[in-house]
Design an enzyme around this catalytic site. Structure first.
Site, short mmCIF file in Angstrom:
data_model
loop_
_atom_site.label_atom_id
_atom_site.label_comp_id
_atom_site.label_asym_id
_atom_site.label_seq_id
_atom_site.Cartn_x
_atom_site.Cartn_y
_atom_site.Cartn_z
N ARG A 506 -10.95 1.31 -11.67
CA ARG A 506 -10.56 3.08 -11.49
C ARG A 506 -8.61 3.06 -12.41
O ARG A 506 -8.67 2.03 -12.51
CB ARG A 506 -10.40 2.82 -9.70
CG ARG A 506 -9.65 4.40 -9.42
CD ARG A 506 -9.21 4.11 -7.49
NE ARG A 506 -7.91 3.35 -7.98
CZ ARG A 506 -7.48 2.77 -6.78
NH1 ARG A 506 -8.53 3.26 -4.74
NH2 ARG A 506 -6.78 1.85 -5.71
N GLU A 604 -12.68 10.80 -0.89
CA GLU A 604 -11.34 10.27 -0.30
C GLU A 604 -11.05 11.27 0.50
O GLU A 604 -10.21 11.25 0.89
CB GLU A 604 -10.09 9.69 -1.29
CG GLU A 604 -10.46 8.36 -1.92
CD GLU A 604 -9.14 7.26 -2.88
OE1 GLU A 604 -8.91 6.91 -2.66
OE2 GLU A 604 -9.32 8.37 -4.01
N ASN A 627 -10.39 4.25 3.45
CA ASN A 627 -8.52 4.52 3.57
C ASN A 627 -8.01 5.60 3.80
O ASN A 627 -8.06 6.01 4.81
CB ASN A 627 -7.64 3.42 2.86
CG ASN A 627 -8.49 1.75 2.78
OD1 ASN A 627 -9.67 1.20 3.69
ND2 ASN A 627 -8.72 1.11 2.02
N ASP A 628 -8.45 6.27 2.10
CA ASP A 628 -7.37 7.65 2.58
C ASP A 628 -8.65 8.29 3.00
O ASP A 628 -7.80 9.25 3.30
CB ASP A 628 -7.47 7.95 0.66
CG ASP A 628 -6.51 7.58 0.33
OD1 ASP A 628 -5.31 7.63 0.85
OD2 ASP A 628 -6.31 6.73 -0.89
N ARG A 638 -1.62 6.24 6.62
CA ARG A 638 -1.55 5.20 6.67
C ARG A 638 -0.51 3.95 6.53
O ARG A 638 -0.89 3.09 6.87
CB ARG A 638 -2.92 4.78 5.61
CG ARG A 638 -2.10 4.83 3.77
CD ARG A 638 -3.18 4.72 3.31
NE ARG A 638 -4.08 2.94 2.57
CZ ARG A 638 -4.81 4.03 1.85
NH1 ARG A 638 -4.86 4.35 0.82
NH2 ARG A 638 -4.94 2.54 1.08
N CYS A 675 -15.31 1.00 -1.44
CA CYS A 675 -14.97 0.64 -1.31
C CYS A 675 -13.80 0.50 -0.51
O CYS A 675 -11.89 -0.14 -0.66
CB CYS A 675 -14.26 0.99 -3.02
SG CYS A 675 -13.84 2.13 -3.60
C1 PEP Z 1 -9.36 4.44 -0.65
O1 PEP Z 1 -8.52 4.62 -0.52
O2 PEP Z 1 -10.52 3.63 0.30
C2 PEP Z 1 -9.32 3.13 -1.05
C3 PEP Z 1 -10.61 2.15 -1.35
O3 PEP Z 1 -7.96 3.16 -2.32
P1 PEP Z 1 -6.76 2.75 -2.21
O4 PEP Z 1 -6.81 1.84 -0.86
O5 PEP Z 1 -6.22 1.80 -3.42
O6 PEP Z 1 -5.98 3.52 -2.17
MG MG Z 2 -7.61 6.37 -2.47
#
Ligand code: PEP
Ligand code: MG
Length: 757
Positions: A506, A604, A627-628, A638, A675
């Site tokens: 990434r 995201e 996650n985002d 978060r 991911c």
């Molecule tokens: C996500 O946002 O899900 C991600 C995999 O990226 P990061 O957690 O590094 O922001």
């Molecule tokens: Mg992210």
């Protein structure tokens, strides 16, 4: 009223312990409301009672002795309903319970308000009056406001007592639980090592002085050095600034004199605290006192004290650098853990992690999960600077920290650790088995990496590829941007170790909660600001260097793919593509045999969900960053422990968004992976495979757990479960339905509860 409120809260804030805080409260509130009695009752869980802890107006002998069982009397009523009770004549109320030791028979009017901290009632604040009259609305509102503001201070004072093994009413106490959120599953028992950023007076922990006389001598040397600096500044500024301003340095030097600040610190060192801790204590006390002054000029002097003491701290830390001694059973504790703090601890000594700030989806928690270290985040009430050397239990399943563990509780947790170890050993056999459901639907489990050590661990766990290499991690651990050559070496290591398996790199994702010390980004709303692709498109030189390094690193291996973070529109993809093509073209021109890699976009942001198809058209693959996506869909930071309970990837809005992305991408015939951390949650993984995700990428520590769960369910059962939960409209209901399905499939307890959200 507002001024009175402010002044009471400040005075209470400055109190040195629970007793004095409560004494200040009762005196000042009684005065402010012109009442005849003000008392505080606090819940002592050890004896399941509300204990009269302080009073101005009731018999003083009753303090600490009179208590009411939970639910008893008017105090019990206020606490039970968590609402004020305002009575003209308390004795006429059916719940009234006369306590003769207090001498309260003369008081008729009664107003009790609950003291609530994080949804739990700590106790009750009461005012009473001889007259038969209700306290008026304004008085009631005043008491409610005050109680809300004091709850945090009282909770902190109680917590400090609990760390020392005493309950609010002075009983010996054990097994004090501090709640936070799960950062990484697992249980650890060990001793706290408190780490803190240098040059920050507010975070220095208490530690015993090894040799008191030496410590005093050393402190005086540093003090003299600062005095000398001040005199020097005074000399140098002659003729450059007004004489009045120059005099300020004289004042500074005097503040440092033996009979002023300096002496107070020495006295504190004599009680056994190390110089840094003693200095921090004295400085913070003075700062608080100044800050509460009514006079603005004096209030601003708090800044001078901070400045002066920080200069002394600088010498203390510079002349005797803090070398943290990590014990063999280190539980690393900090106000705000950073990835750099984690990687400094020798791996075999690091047993658990606790951070006061941050939450389960902060990047440091993600790193902890990758390393498989039980972690509690957002334990906001933990008096962390009192913890150095204390025994702690970290329950990373529930998100709890337990201090002063009793033998019984320690034994229970030791059993869980044994169970945990057995489970991990049992999972080993799955390493070389394919990840497929009971009805032979093949799923691909990849890993998320950041450090080289993750790569080794991942290969060990049977990972089939890298779905997310967070390139910012090596950037975070440096003091400047790595050069193209240095980056190339880092990327080559990852590519080589995994070849011929695919490695998804990434592009730099800084901003939000990931800031580089050498490239600070200060913003009001960092998660909505300059982050990810937005930063690198504004700095094409950084982007180009990174892409060139990745491409060069992949020569001869051909297992690289590149992924773009934080994309909100197609222009960002088009611009990135142009730069990637340019980098590729440059390298070809330089005579290098570089293959153009597959390019992907991360979904995201909610905007990207609705543009998934358009984005998929432009690239070779799509990967969801749940996650985002969860953070932005639910508008839940978060990183913020206060709203951590609202953060859930099982929220119906998140599940519907994920499902929609899968179908949009499938319509374009492009591969779809995920991911985010949801992929590493066994229950989450079952829903994701049912939705049609081709690849689940997760931290290596969860890979075998997920594999074991996937192998124990059929795709058909997973799809039935998905159909069922997609009809539900509540995150907790969905979580319970998934847990129940795993339970029915015979999945082990420790696997089911790997994360709580
Ligand atoms: C996500 O946002 O899900 C991600 C995999 O990226 P990061 O957690 O590094 O922001
Ligand atoms: Mg992210």
């Amino acid at each position: 009223m507002l001024e009175q409120l402010r002044s009471i809260v400040q005075k209470v804030n400055a109190a040195k312990d629970l007793r004095s805080a409560l004494d200040i409260i009762v005196h000042r509130v009684r005065e402010a409301l012109d009442a005849q009695v003000c008392s505080v009752y606090l819940l002592d869980k050890d004896i399941n009672s509300h204990v009269l802890m302080a009073s101005d107006g009731l018999n003083q002998e009753a303090i600490g002795h009179v208590s009411l069982e939970v639910g008893e009397g008017l105090i019990g009523l206020v606490a039970k309903h968590a609402e004020p009770v305002n009575l003209q004549d308390a004795s006429l109320h059916p719940s009234y319970l006369y306590l003769k030791e207090t001498g309260e028979e003369n008081f008729h009017a009664f107003l009790g308000v609950p003291i609530i901290h994080h949804r739990s009632v700590l106790g009750v604040l009461v005012v009473q009056h001889e007259d038969r009259r209700r306290f008026d609305e304004e008085e009631e509102a005043f008491l409610i406001t005050l109680s809300a503001q004091l709850a945090g201070v009282i909770a902190h004072a109680e917590a400090t007592g609990a760390i020392a093994g005493v309950s609010p009413s002075g009983h010996k106490t054990s097994d004090t639980v501090f709640t936070g959120v799960s950062g990484s599953p697992g249980v650890a028992i060990g001793h706290a090592v408190v780490v803190f950023p240098l040059a920050d007076l507010s975070q220095i922990p208490d530690r015993p002085a090894k040799d008191i006389d030496k410590e005093i001598k050393f402190f005086n040397e540093c003090l003299n050095a600062v005095r000398e600096d001040m005199r020097e500044l005074h000399r140098r500024l002659a003729g450059h600034v007004a004489e009045e301003e120059r005099q300020l340095f004289d004042v500074y030097v005097r503040m440092l004199d033996d009979d002023a600040l300096g002496n107070e610190v020495v006295q504190r060192i004599k009680t056994g605290n190390w110089a840094q801790g003693a200095l921090a204590y004295v400085a913070n006390e003075h700062v608080r006192n100044f800050e509460e002054m009514n006079d603005q000029y004096l209030r601003e002097r708090a800044v001078d004290i901070k400045d002066l003491c920080s200069r002394v701290l600088f010498y203390l830390q510079d002349k005797d650098p803090v070398v943290t001694e990590y014990r063999d059973d280190t539980i690393l504790v900090s106000e705000e853990l950073t990835p750099a703090m984690l990687v400094e601890v020798p791996k075999d000594k690091l047993k658990g992690l606790v951070s006061v700030k941050g939450s389960g989806n902060s990047h440091v928690a993600i790193l902890a999960r990758t390393m498989g270290i039980p972690t509690v985040m957002g334990s906001v009430d933990l008096p962390y600077n009192q913890l150095d050397g204390k025994e702690l239990i970290v329950d990373g399943y529930k998100g709890e920290v337990i201090s002063n563990p009793s033998d019984q509780v320690r034994k229970r947790y030791l059993n869980t650790i044994k169970e945990q170890d057995l489970l991990i050993a049992d999972l080993e056999v799955l390493k070389d088995l394919p990840c497929e459901t009971a009805d032979h639907h093949r799923v691909h489990l990849w890993v998320n990496t950041g450090l080289m050590s993750d790569v080794m661990h991942s290969l060990d766990q049977g990972a089939e590829g890298i779905g997310l290499f967070r390139t910012e991690v090596p950037f975070l651990l440096r003091e400047r941007f790595p050069s193209e050559q240095e980056q190339m070496a880092i990327y080559r290591e990852q590519l080589q170790a995994f070849a011929p398996k695919i490695v998804t790199m990434r592009t730099l994702d800084v901003g939000g909660d990931k800031s580089l010390s050498y490239f600070p980004i200060k913003e009001e709303n960092p998660f909505l600001g300059w982050r990810g692709i937005r930063v690198t498109l504004d700095h094409p030189e950084i982007f180009m260097a990174q892409i060139r390094s990745m491409l060069r690193a992949s020569i001869g291996l051909e297992n690289l793919q590149i992924m773009l973070p934080m994309v909100s529109n197609i222009n960002e993809v088009n611009s990135s593509m142009q730069l990637i093509k340019k980098a590729h073209h440059e390298l070809i021109q330089e005579g290098l045999d570089v293959r153009f890699p597959p390019i992907g976009v991360m979904i995201e942001l909610p905007a990207a969900v609705y543009q998934a198809r358009a984005l998929a058209k432009l690239v070779d693959f799509i990967s969801v960053g749940s996650n985002d996506l969860t953070q932005y869909l639910l508008a839940v930071d978060r990183n913020n422990p206060r709203v951590a309970h609202l953060y859930s990837a099982f929220h119906p809005a998140v599940l519907h968004a994920l499902y929609q992305v899968v179908s949009s991408v499938q319509e374009e015939g492009k591969p779809i992976s995920i991911c985010g951390e949801m992929a590493g949650d066994p229950g989450g993984a079952v829903l994701l495979i049912a939705m049609g995700f081709d690849i689940l990428s997760m931290n290596a520590a969860t890979l075998l757990k997920v594999k074991s769960v996937i192998r124990s369910v059929s795709l058909e059962a997973a799809q039935d479960l998905l159909d069922q939960v997609m009809q539900m409209d509540d995150a907790q209901m969905i979580r319970s339905a998934v847990d129940m399905a795993l339970y029915n499939a015979g999945v082990d307890r420790l696997l089911r509860s790997s994360r709580t959200n």
